[in-house]
Design a protein around this motif. Structure first.
Motif, PDB file in Angstrom:
ATOM      1  N   TYR B  36     -33.953  33.016  -9.676  1.00 15.32           N
ATOM      2  CA  TYR B  36     -33.951  31.587  -9.525  1.00 15.32           C
ATOM      3  C   TYR B  36     -35.136  30.907 -10.523  1.00 15.32           C
ATOM      4  O   TYR B  36     -36.010  31.631 -11.196  1.00 15.32           O
ATOM      5  CB  TYR B  36     -34.574  31.381  -8.199  1.00 15.32           C
ATOM      6  N   GLN B  38     -37.285  27.184 -10.922  1.00 14.97           N
ATOM      7  CA  GLN B  38     -38.016  25.839 -10.332  1.00 14.97           C
ATOM      8  C   GLN B  38     -38.608  25.054 -11.047  1.00 14.97           C
ATOM      9  O   GLN B  38     -39.676  25.621 -11.513  1.00 14.97           O
ATOM     10  CB  GLN B  38     -38.642  26.484  -8.989  1.00 14.97           C
ATOM     11  N   GLN B  42     -39.607  20.606  -7.363  1.00 12.66           N
ATOM     12  CA  GLN B  42     -38.265  20.603  -7.088  1.00 12.66           C
ATOM     13  C   GLN B  42     -37.608  22.048  -6.402  1.00 12.66           C
ATOM     14  O   GLN B  42     -38.717  22.737  -6.176  1.00 12.66           O
ATOM     15  CB  GLN B  42     -37.470  20.531  -8.528  1.00 12.66           C
ATOM     16  N   SER B  43     -36.544  21.992  -6.147  1.00 15.18           N
ATOM     17  CA  SER B  43     -36.297  23.173  -5.477  1.00 15.18           C
ATOM     18  C   SER B  43     -35.837  24.149  -6.410  1.00 15.18           C
ATOM     19  O   SER B  43     -35.905  24.169  -7.501  1.00 15.18           O
ATOM     20  CB  SER B  43     -34.997  22.991  -4.623  1.00 15.18           C
ATOM     21  N   LEU B  44     -35.452  25.665  -5.662  1.00 11.65           N
ATOM     22  CA  LEU B  44     -35.048  26.683  -6.396  1.00 11.65           C
ATOM     23  C   LEU B  44     -33.799  26.510  -6.956  1.00 11.65           C
ATOM     24  O   LEU B  44     -32.912  26.228  -5.762  1.00 11.65           O
ATOM     25  CB  LEU B  44     -35.326  27.880  -5.454  1.00 11.65           C
ATOM     26  N   MET B  45     -33.576  26.702  -7.762  1.00 13.02           N
ATOM     27  CA  MET B  45     -31.860  26.594  -8.404  1.00 13.02           C
ATOM     28  C   MET B  45     -31.591  28.193  -8.758  1.00 13.02           C
ATOM     29  O   MET B  45     -32.388  28.620  -9.748  1.00 13.02           O
ATOM     30  CB  MET B  45     -31.890  26.073  -9.772  1.00 13.02           C
ATOM     31  N   LEU B  46     -30.504  28.577  -8.288  1.00 14.05           N
ATOM     32  CA  LEU B  46     -29.908  29.886  -8.585  1.00 14.05           C
ATOM     33  C   LEU B  46     -29.392  30.017  -9.716  1.00 14.05           C
ATOM     34  O   LEU B  46     -28.623  29.003 -10.310  1.00 14.05           O
ATOM     35  CB  LEU B  46     -28.818  30.235  -7.412  1.00 14.05           C
ATOM     36  N   ILE B  93     -38.455  32.936 -10.456  1.00 14.68           N
ATOM     37  CA  ILE B  93     -38.642  33.709  -9.219  1.00 14.68           C
ATOM     38  C   ILE B  93     -37.439  34.476  -9.002  1.00 14.68           C
ATOM     39  O   ILE B  93     -35.972  34.226  -9.107  1.00 14.68           O
ATOM     40  CB  ILE B  93     -38.913  32.757  -8.114  1.00 14.68           C
TER      41      ILE B  93
END
Lengths: 111, 117
Positions: B36, B38, B42-46, B93
């Motif tokens: 991921y 990030q 912001q959010s976690l982007m796969l 991550i």
């Protein structure tokens, strides 16, 4: 692609108050999970609720899931300053570990 | 409990260089790992699904030639950011899937903060 949307984006409350965060998603799911992230650090898994469950509790956490509305809520009761963090919902559409995260709610609990 | 180790925890590099990030499952075998990204606030982007012994599956919009993923063993996946540029600066991550006899559980690494100068 992002699956979920969360609201509010930011929430500021006093210690002792309850905090409620909402999450919506777009497709069918196997389960929905909530995570906590302290600033700039890794994720902590809080709770998992399966698609056939409606409510789940863990300590001061209460999670609900409404699959008809494709939404979930996380309630933290009797909040503490140490609860200050970002909270994310994440959906797992099918078993296999692939999670799609929501936008997150930044919670600030003031002492 | 099961632990996933991610290394390094932070790295600063010059623009144009390549950076390798490791994700290890310390006490279980993980045929599947995830990466991921990030950005701040912001959010976690796969980015991709890493499969042991086969090619990674990349999400739409992620450049596979830029983000090289190698899952050569059951306990190690690596993400190499090739020819890094300042816009690649982000928090990366990983997670590893532990498949038990009755259920499966996901464990996250502690993340890598990449800063490209």
């Amino acid at each position: 692609s992002q699956q979920g949307e969360e609201d509010p984006q930011a929430l500021s409350i006093q210690e002792g108050e309850n905090a409620t965060m909402n999450c919506s998603y777009k497709t069918s799911i196997n389960n929905l999970q909530w995570y906590r992230q302290n600033s700039g650090r890794g994720l902590v898994h809080l709770i998992l609720i399966r698609s056939n469950e409606r409510e789940k509790h863990s300590g001061r956490l209460r999670v609900t899931l409404d699959t008809s509305k494709k939404s979930s809520s996380l309630l933290i009761t009797a909040s503490r300053a140490a609860d200050t963090a970002s909270y994310f919902c994440a959906t797992e559409r099918v078993r296999g570990g692939k999670l799609i995260f929501g936008q997150g709610t930044e919670l600030s609990v003031k002492p | 409990g099961a632990v996933v180790s991610q290394h390094p925890s932070w790295v600063i590099c010059k623009s144009g260089t390549s950076v390798k990030i490791e994700c290890r499952s310390l006490d279980f075998q993980a045929t599947t790992m995830f990466w991921y990204r990030q950005f701040p606030k912001q959010s976690l982007m796969l980015m991709a699904t890493s499969n042991e012994g086969s090619k990674a599956t990349y999400e739409q919009g992620v450049e596979k030639d830029k983000f090289l993923i190698n899952h050569a063993s059951l306990t190690l996946s690596t993400l190499t950011v090739t020819s890094a540029h300042p816009e690649d600066s982000s928090f990366y991550i990983c997670s590893a899937l532990h498949q038990g006899s009755y259920n499966e559980k996901l464990f996250f690494g502690s993340g890598t903060q990449l800063s490209v100068l």
